[in-house]
Motif scaffolding. Structure first.
Motif, PDB file in Angstrom:
ATOM      1  N   MET A  85       0.825  -1.205   0.000  1.00  0.00           N
ATOM      2  CA  MET A  85       0.000   0.000   0.000  1.00  0.00           C
ATOM      3  C   MET A  85       0.864   1.261   0.000  1.00  0.00           C
ATOM      4  SD  MET A  85      -3.050  -0.892  -0.302  1.00  0.00           S
ATOM      5  CE  MET A  85      -3.720   0.763  -0.077  1.00  0.00           C
ATOM      6  N   GLU A  86       1.963   1.229   0.726  1.00  0.00           N
ATOM      7  CA  GLU A  86       2.855   2.387   0.789  1.00  0.00           C
ATOM      8  C   GLU A  86       3.436   2.698  -0.591  1.00  0.00           C
ATOM      9  OE1 GLU A  86       6.957   4.183   1.788  1.00  0.00           O
ATOM     10  OE2 GLU A  86       6.403   2.414   0.673  1.00  0.00           O
ATOM     11  N   ALA A  87       3.818   1.658  -1.333  1.00  0.00           N
ATOM     12  CA  ALA A  87       4.399   1.859  -2.664  1.00  0.00           C
ATOM     13  C   ALA A  87       3.385   2.481  -3.619  1.00  0.00           C
ATOM     14  CB  ALA A  87       4.899   0.528  -3.222  1.00  0.00           C
ATOM     15  N   LEU A  88       2.172   1.981  -3.612  1.00  0.00           N
ATOM     16  CA  LEU A  88       1.150   2.484  -4.527  1.00  0.00           C
ATOM     17  C   LEU A  88       0.829   3.947  -4.277  1.00  0.00           C
ATOM     18  CD1 LEU A  88      -1.461  -0.447  -4.702  1.00  0.00           C
ATOM     19  CD2 LEU A  88       0.264   0.182  -6.387  1.00  0.00           C
ATOM     20  N   ILE A  89       0.820   4.346  -3.019  1.00  0.00           N
ATOM     21  CA  ILE A  89       0.375   5.692  -2.663  1.00  0.00           C
ATOM     22  C   ILE A  89       1.493   6.726  -2.796  1.00  0.00           C
ATOM     23  CG2 ILE A  89      -0.479   7.118  -0.743  1.00  0.00           C
ATOM     24  CD1 ILE A  89      -2.003   4.618   0.239  1.00  0.00           C
ATOM     25  N   CYS A  90       2.715   6.353  -2.463  1.00  0.00           N
ATOM     26  CA  CYS A  90       3.779   7.351  -2.278  1.00  0.00           C
ATOM     27  C   CYS A  90       4.861   7.384  -3.357  1.00  0.00           C
ATOM     28  CB  CYS A  90       4.442   7.131  -0.922  1.00  0.00           C
ATOM     29  SG  CYS A  90       3.304   7.302   0.481  1.00  0.00           S
ATOM     30  N   HIS A  91       4.814   6.497  -4.352  1.00  0.00           N
ATOM     31  CA  HIS A  91       5.921   6.419  -5.303  1.00  0.00           C
ATOM     32  C   HIS A  91       6.176   7.710  -6.095  1.00  0.00           C
ATOM     33  CE1 HIS A  91       8.909   4.326  -7.691  1.00  0.00           C
ATOM     34  NE2 HIS A  91       8.383   4.860  -8.770  1.00  0.00           N
ATOM     35  N   PRO A  92       5.173   8.469  -6.522  1.00  0.00           N
ATOM     36  CA  PRO A  92       5.467   9.695  -7.289  1.00  0.00           C
ATOM     37  C   PRO A  92       6.414  10.650  -6.562  1.00  0.00           C
ATOM     38  CG  PRO A  92       3.157   9.141  -7.499  1.00  0.00           C
ATOM     39  CD  PRO A  92       3.716   8.206  -6.476  1.00  0.00           C
ATOM     40  N   LEU A  93       6.275  10.774  -5.255  1.00  0.00           N
ATOM     41  CA  LEU A  93       7.173  11.652  -4.511  1.00  0.00           C
ATOM     42  C   LEU A  93       8.604  11.152  -4.539  1.00  0.00           C
ATOM     43  CD1 LEU A  93       4.956  12.570  -1.435  1.00  0.00           C
ATOM     44  CD2 LEU A  93       5.834  14.148  -3.160  1.00  0.00           C
ATOM     45  N   ASP A  94       8.773   9.837  -4.591  1.00  0.00           N
ATOM     46  CA  ASP A  94      10.120   9.279  -4.653  1.00  0.00           C
ATOM     47  C   ASP A  94      10.767   9.591  -6.000  1.00  0.00           C
ATOM     48  OD1 ASP A  94      12.069   7.460  -3.180  1.00  0.00           O
ATOM     49  OD2 ASP A  94      11.944   6.452  -5.112  1.00  0.00           O
ATOM     50  N   GLN A 121       5.561   6.112   5.946  1.00  0.00           N
ATOM     51  CA  GLN A 121       5.549   5.441   7.244  1.00  0.00           C
ATOM     52  C   GLN A 121       4.186   5.548   7.910  1.00  0.00           C
ATOM     53  OE1 GLN A 121       8.090   3.428   8.551  1.00  0.00           O
ATOM     54  NE2 GLN A 121       8.567   3.713   6.392  1.00  0.00           N
ATOM     55  N   ALA A 122       3.474   6.642   7.656  1.00  0.00           N
ATOM     56  CA  ALA A 122       2.105   6.759   8.173  1.00  0.00           C
ATOM     57  C   ALA A 122       1.231   5.650   7.598  1.00  0.00           C
ATOM     58  CB  ALA A 122       1.522   8.131   7.825  1.00  0.00           C
ATOM     59  N   VAL A 123       1.329   5.455   6.280  1.00  0.00           N
ATOM     60  CA  VAL A 123       0.567   4.381   5.634  1.00  0.00           C
ATOM     61  C   VAL A 123       1.041   3.019   6.139  1.00  0.00           C
ATOM     62  CG1 VAL A 123       0.089   3.248   3.426  1.00  0.00           C
ATOM     63  CG2 VAL A 123       0.111   5.743   3.559  1.00  0.00           C
ATOM     64  N   THR A 124       2.367   2.850   6.220  1.00  0.00           N
ATOM     65  CA  THR A 124       2.937   1.554   6.608  1.00  0.00           C
ATOM     66  C   THR A 124       2.467   1.123   7.985  1.00  0.00           C
ATOM     67  OG1 THR A 124       4.913   1.848   5.251  1.00  0.00           O
ATOM     68  CG2 THR A 124       5.090   0.350   7.110  1.00  0.00           C
ATOM     69  N   PHE A 125       2.618   1.995   8.964  1.00  0.00           N
ATOM     70  CA  PHE A 125       2.256   1.605  10.330  1.00  0.00           C
ATOM     71  C   PHE A 125       0.749   1.461  10.499  1.00  0.00           C
ATOM     72  CE2 PHE A 125       6.567   3.043  11.620  1.00  0.00           C
ATOM     73  CZ  PHE A 125       6.922   1.914  12.338  1.00  0.00           C
ATOM     74  N   ALA A 126      -0.032   2.329   9.837  1.00  0.00           N
ATOM     75  CA  ALA A 126      -1.488   2.210   9.948  1.00  0.00           C
ATOM     76  C   ALA A 126      -1.970   0.885   9.356  1.00  0.00           C
ATOM     77  CB  ALA A 126      -2.174   3.390   9.249  1.00  0.00           C
ATOM     78  N   VAL A 127      -1.466   0.538   8.166  1.00  0.00           N
ATOM     79  CA  VAL A 127      -1.860  -0.722   7.528  1.00  0.00           C
ATOM     80  C   VAL A 127      -1.324  -1.912   8.316  1.00  0.00           C
ATOM     81  CG1 VAL A 127      -1.638  -2.142   5.453  1.00  0.00           C
ATOM     82  CG2 VAL A 127      -2.052   0.313   5.237  1.00  0.00           C
ATOM     83  N   ALA A 137       9.895  -2.168  -9.832  1.00  0.00           N
ATOM     84  CA  ALA A 137      11.028  -2.552  -8.988  1.00  0.00           C
ATOM     85  C   ALA A 137      10.714  -2.327  -7.521  1.00  0.00           C
ATOM     86  CB  ALA A 137      12.273  -1.751  -9.383  1.00  0.00           C
ATOM     87  N   VAL A 138      10.042  -1.215  -7.228  1.00  0.00           N
ATOM     88  CA  VAL A 138       9.716  -0.903  -5.840  1.00  0.00           C
ATOM     89  C   VAL A 138       8.703  -1.899  -5.283  1.00  0.00           C
ATOM     90  CG1 VAL A 138       8.624   0.798  -4.333  1.00  0.00           C
ATOM     91  CG2 VAL A 138      10.259   1.533  -6.055  1.00  0.00           C
ATOM     92  N   THR A 139       7.650  -2.183  -6.066  1.00  0.00           N
ATOM     93  CA  THR A 139       6.625  -3.114  -5.592  1.00  0.00           C
ATOM     94  C   THR A 139       7.212  -4.503  -5.373  1.00  0.00           C
ATOM     95  OG1 THR A 139       4.934  -1.871  -6.812  1.00  0.00           O
ATOM     96  CG2 THR A 139       4.361  -4.089  -6.081  1.00  0.00           C
ATOM     97  N   ALA A 140       8.065  -4.933  -6.304  1.00  0.00           N
ATOM     98  CA  ALA A 140       8.689  -6.250  -6.168  1.00  0.00           C
ATOM     99  C   ALA A 140       9.629  -6.306  -4.984  1.00  0.00           C
ATOM    100  CB  ALA A 140       9.444  -6.603  -7.449  1.00  0.00           C
ATOM    101  N   GLY A 141      10.177  -5.148  -4.607  1.00  0.00           N
ATOM    102  CA  GLY A 141      11.122  -5.124  -3.503  1.00  0.00           C
ATOM    103  C   GLY A 141      10.532  -4.736  -2.174  1.00  0.00           C
ATOM    104  N   ILE A 142       9.521  -3.831  -2.194  1.00  0.00           N
ATOM    105  CA  ILE A 142       9.047  -3.268  -0.933  1.00  0.00           C
ATOM    106  C   ILE A 142       8.219  -4.260  -0.125  1.00  0.00           C
ATOM    107  CG2 ILE A 142       6.826  -2.271  -1.653  1.00  0.00           C
ATOM    108  CD1 ILE A 142       7.712   0.271  -0.079  1.00  0.00           C
ATOM    109  N   VAL A 143       7.524  -5.172  -0.819  1.00  0.00           N
ATOM    110  CA  VAL A 143       6.734  -6.162  -0.076  1.00  0.00           C
ATOM    111  C   VAL A 143       7.649  -7.061   0.763  1.00  0.00           C
ATOM    112  CG1 VAL A 143       5.155  -8.106  -0.268  1.00  0.00           C
ATOM    113  CG2 VAL A 143       4.787  -6.068  -1.675  1.00  0.00           C
ATOM    114  N   PRO A 144       8.683  -7.697   0.155  1.00  0.00           N
ATOM    115  CA  PRO A 144       9.602  -8.452   1.009  1.00  0.00           C
ATOM    116  C   PRO A 144      10.401  -7.563   1.956  1.00  0.00           C
ATOM    117  CG  PRO A 144      10.381  -8.428  -1.262  1.00  0.00           C
ATOM    118  CD  PRO A 144       8.992  -7.881  -1.281  1.00  0.00           C
ATOM    119  N   LYS A 145      10.689  -6.312   1.549  1.00  0.00           N
ATOM    120  CA  LYS A 145      11.439  -5.414   2.428  1.00  0.00           C
ATOM    121  C   LYS A 145      10.691  -5.168   3.734  1.00  0.00           C
ATOM    122  CE  LYS A 145      11.462  -0.863   2.093  1.00  0.00           C
ATOM    123  NZ  LYS A 145      11.738   0.533   1.635  1.00  0.00           N
ATOM    124  N   MET A 146       9.406  -4.817   3.619  1.00  0.00           N
ATOM    125  CA  MET A 146       8.623  -4.544   4.820  1.00  0.00           C
ATOM    126  C   MET A 146       8.389  -5.813   5.630  1.00  0.00           C
ATOM    127  SD  MET A 146       8.182  -1.378   5.146  1.00  0.00           S
ATOM    128  CE  MET A 146       8.087   0.173   4.268  1.00  0.00           C
TER     129      MET A 146
END
Length: 315
Positions: A22-31, A286-292, A76-85
């Motif tokens: 969820m964090e990747a989908l919402i926040c990637h443009p800012l990255d 991190q707001a999205v990450t911890f809430a989810v 790349a982020v979606t493939a990596g961020i799920v196992p990362k988190m």
């Protein structure tokens, strides 16, 4: 108030992976905006000659390359961020569980040390190769709306394959030391801040599960800590990972060379390029990450007995 039983590794894996997605989908443009600002040798300017803000940089990307360009590197982020988190939350809990004395009393600052070690672990296992691929994709200045504007890297898998073919497998781990330092300092600030604020709110309200908006707010606060401290590390890491290393310089030589070039050509202020979009990327992330994470883990905990009964009935 009785504390909840420790979460199982499976709960941490599922809840952490869900939070990362969820964090990747919402926040990637800012990255993407952050990376473009960090890679710019000179501050981006508008037609009047004024420096562009992060919003201005984003609008320029949309105008020149289409709105979808803000999502370059998302695969790349979606493939990596799920196992990362999943790795982050699971290893944080694991390291924290080890940091007790013979009587089972937690060490002082155990959240800080567990966060630091979890950051190093995720950097080595997932984040470094993911960042190399993501940055290569984000740095490509081509229009995704023009089918004739063919980029060098077509997608995350093609980018990884091309980097390994042209530069060797080790290129995917370029900047691993700096990435580990960045992730370690991020999580060493992130987890202690979050758990301190969470514990304070739990005691203040005499509740176990915080409302979702409270988890999001304290996640936002804790997420802002790391970027404010370690942005210079992120700048150097991004520059190193963006370009090949044809001269075969060692990691330390590359680090000192990039630092020297930045100081000589751009000045010390360049080390804080992109800090605003980085805070605006990481803190809401991190707001999205911890809430989810809190919501999913709470749901899994409350339904664990039902899962066990269903599994037993299926046998």
């Amino acid at each position: 108030m009785a504390s909840r039983e420790k979460k199982s590794p499976l709960v941490n894996l599922i809840a952490g992976g869900s939070a990362g997605f969820m964090e990747a989908l919402i926040c990637h443009p800012l990255d993407t905006i952050k990376v473009r600002m960090q890679l710019a040798k000179n501050a981006p300017r508008n037609a009047a000659g004024s420096n562009l803000s992060f919003v201005g940089v984003g609008m320029r990307i949309v105008k020149r390359e289409s709105p979808m360009a803000l999502y370059k590197g998302l695969g790349a982020v979606t493939a990596g961020i799920v196992p990362k988190m999943a790795i982050r939350f699971t290893t944080f809990q694991f390291y924290k569980d080890q940091m007790v004395d013979k009587n089972g009393t937690p060490w002082k600052l155990n959240n800080l040390w567990a966060g630091l070690l979890a950051g190093v672990t995720e950097a080595v296992l997932v984040v470094t190769p993911m960042d190399v691929v993501k940055i290569r994709l984000q740095a490509q200045r081509h229009s995704m709306a023009d089918p004739l504007d063919i980029p060098k890297y077509r997608n995350a898998a093609h980018c990884a394959y091309t980097v390994v073919r042209e530069e060797g497998f080790g290129a995917l781990y370029r900047g691993v030391g700096l990435t580990s330092l960045r992730q370690a300092s991020n999580q060493a600030a992130n987890f202690p801040t979050y758990h301190f604020l969470k514990g304070y709110l739990q005691r203040l309200q005499d509740i176990q599960d915080l409302p979702g908006y409270q988890s999001a707010v304290i996640g936002l606060i804790s997420g802002a800590m790391g970027p404010l401290v370690n942005n210079p590390i992120d700048i150097v890491k991004t520059r190193i990972q963006k370009t090949p290393n044809p001269e075969g310089l060692s990691g330390w030589a590359r680090f000192t060379d990039v630092n020297g070039q930045i100081l000589k050509n751009e000045g010390w202020r360049a080390f804080y390029k992109g800090v605003t979009p980085r805070v605006l990327r990481v803190a809401p992330g991190q707001a999205v990450t911890f809430a989810v994470y809190e919501r999913v883990s709470s749901w899994l905990d409350s339904n664990s007995d039902s899962f066990k009964l269903t599994a037993a009935a299926a046998k």
